[in-house]
Write a protein that holds these residues in place. Structure first.
Motif, short mmCIF file in Angstrom:
data_model
loop_
_atom_site.label_atom_id
_atom_site.label_comp_id
_atom_site.label_asym_id
_atom_site.label_seq_id
_atom_site.Cartn_x
_atom_site.Cartn_y
_atom_site.Cartn_z
N MET A 197 -4.90 0.98 7.02
CA MET A 197 -4.03 1.16 5.73
C MET A 197 -4.76 0.74 4.51
O MET A 197 -4.80 1.20 3.56
CB MET A 197 -2.56 0.23 6.17
N ASP A 245 0.83 -1.12 0.02
CA ASP A 245 0.09 0.05 0.06
C ASP A 245 0.90 1.18 -0.11
O ASP A 245 0.41 2.22 -0.69
CB ASP A 245 -0.99 0.14 1.25
N GLN A 263 -2.71 6.52 5.93
CA GLN A 263 -1.64 5.60 5.64
C GLN A 263 -0.49 5.57 6.68
O GLN A 263 -0.12 4.53 7.27
CB GLN A 263 -1.11 5.94 4.15
N THR A 278 -5.94 3.13 1.58
CA THR A 278 -5.23 2.93 0.26
C THR A 278 -6.49 2.69 -0.70
O THR A 278 -6.41 3.28 -1.94
CB THR A 278 -4.40 1.84 0.17
#
Length: 449
Positions: A101, A34, A132, A105
């Protein structure tokens, strides 16, 4: 009968240990994927999609600025996840970080570009990049601890190295997806909307990561600390008691790995296409090949560290990183594809020597009951100094000097700082890892997480 039961129990323990190694590796691979999908795309696409009114150089610098936002957020994630990791456990915090995350993403892949919603496009991009960064700030230290604290005797560096493999493996996965997506459609389509596909695939990958991670057991070291009433109310404050000198040299010993790594993983993509004249696919392929070598060598170097000790290996690796980092961009400047590929492979050979064990080195700086908080703040502060600012600094130096000379000097300087810090770090006497005596009475404030 006893021998058979003992053998069965041993096999069960070995299976559980392997599951932990797989869970920490798979989680960091997915989070690395990611993070690096964003890094690669910021170097190649985001200047035209989110900053079209700027010049190519200014647009790329703005794109790298959004990349750096993720690093600025990582200490925040380290503080939050480190606190909860030392208070409620490693496993739960790692599940949350993986979810954060993956969701962030996926949403980046859905953000409209500047032509559709104007200034809100880069604003949303920055906000999701910040999420993130928070997620990754809580991931790496926790994954390292969970794996290391399950390690069999004599294999601590090996198991602490499995999460470190997530960085290059995630980069390989991200670039393979980007290369494949770019190969099956025209450049115009990829630049317009195809770049979103790797981000959207994160939604699928995070389900796989959660399935693996939810099946592992909590760290035995954390459970032992809980059973002995060694959980403290303010773990970060307790972790900082190891002292400023040790924290400083440990921090700076690790910064070169991030700085040199992000120059060759991210900055090289924009530099190679805009200045040297290589095509995008060739450079992404070079980075992917180097990352694959890097990933495959981590188990070798961590095994060497377990068998022979990590001091000489880390120092030799720091010298090698200094030399390779100084040679990297001049080799690219040759304009030769063969020489450039050699330059990337050289980085893949050198990077894992120090990177493979720095997580274990940082973790060993702190007592078990505050290790998550202490490790997180050192790792993520080092990530800002060494990694997050590297592409921006490199681009600014390249633009100011008109060549790669300033960038090479920057790489040499930060590598030298890390080498000197590592020398001092290993000369310090080992820190006492003794845990505090059990608290006789729990204060009301200690009940709050």
């Amino acid at each position: 009968m006893k021998n058979r039961q003992s053998s069965r129990r041993s096999n069960q323990d070995a299976g559980a240990t392997r599951r932990v190694a797989l869970a920490t590796l798979s989680g960091t691979v997915l989070e690395g994927y990611d993070f690096f999908v964003y890094g690669t795309t910021s170097a190649l696409i985001f200047n035209s999609q989110f900053f079209p009114s700027l010049s190519p150089t200014a647009g790329t610098l703005a794109a790298f600025s959004t990349f750096a936002v993720g690093f600025a957020a990582r200490p925040v994630g380290g503080l939050v996840f480190g606190h909860f990791g030392d208070r409620v456990g490693r496993k739960a915090t790692l599940v949350v970080s993986l979810l954060m995350m993956g969701i962030a993403t996926t949403l980046i892949g859905l953000v409209p570009n500047f032509a559709v919603i104007g200034v809100w496009a880069p604003i949303l991009l920055v906000l999701l990049r910040f999420v993130q960064g928070i997620a990754l700030g809580g991931e790496m230290a926790g994954a390292t601890l969970l794996s290391m604290e399950h390690a069999p005797d004599g294999r601590k560096n090996l198991f602490a190295g499995f999460p470190q493999m997530g960085t290059p493996a995630g980069l390989v996965l991200a670039n393979v997806v980007i290369l494949t997506t770019g190969a099956v459609m025209p450049d115009s389509a990829f630049n317009a909307w195809g770049w979103r596909i790797p981000f959207l695939l994160s939604a699928v990958l995070v389900v796989v990561g959660l399935f693996v991670r939810l099946r592992v057991a909590e760290s035995p070291s954390f459970e032992a600390a809980v059973s002995r009433d060694h959980v403290v109310a303010r773990p970060l404050a307790e972790a900082l008691k190891v002292g400023f000198p040790r924290l400083t040299v440990t921090l700076f010993a690790a910064v070169a790995s991030g700085a040199v790594g992000y120059v060759f993983m991210v900055f090289s993509l924009s530099y190679g296409t805009s200045t040297v004249g290589f095509d995008r696919q060739f450079l992404v392929l070079c980075v992917t090949a180097a990352a694959a070598v890097w990933c495959c060598l981590i188990p070798f170097w961590t095994t060497v560290a377990d068998r022979f000790g990590r001091r000489r290996m880390f120092l030799a690796g720091s010298v090698a990183l200094l030399v390779a980092g100084c040679a990297f961009l001049p080799l690219m400047d040759s304009g030769s594809r063969a020489v450039t590929l050699v330059a990337f492979l050289l980085m893949g050979l050198v990077m894992p020597i120090t990177h493979s064990v720095q997580g274990a080195i940082i973790a060993d700086t702190f007592p078990v009951h505050v290790r998550y908080s202490g490790s997180s703040i050192v790792m993520q502060t080092g990530a800002i100094i060494g990694g997050g600012l590297a592409p921006m600094i490199a681009l600014a130096l390249q633009d100011a000097t008109g060549s790669s000379l300033g960038v090479t000097f920057y790489v040499a300087l930060i590598s030298l700082v890390s080498l000197v810090a590592a020398v001092f770090m290993f000369r310090m006497p080992p820190v006492s890892l003794a845990e505090p005596a059990p608290l006789p009475d729990r204060e009301p404030e200690n009940q709050a997480v």
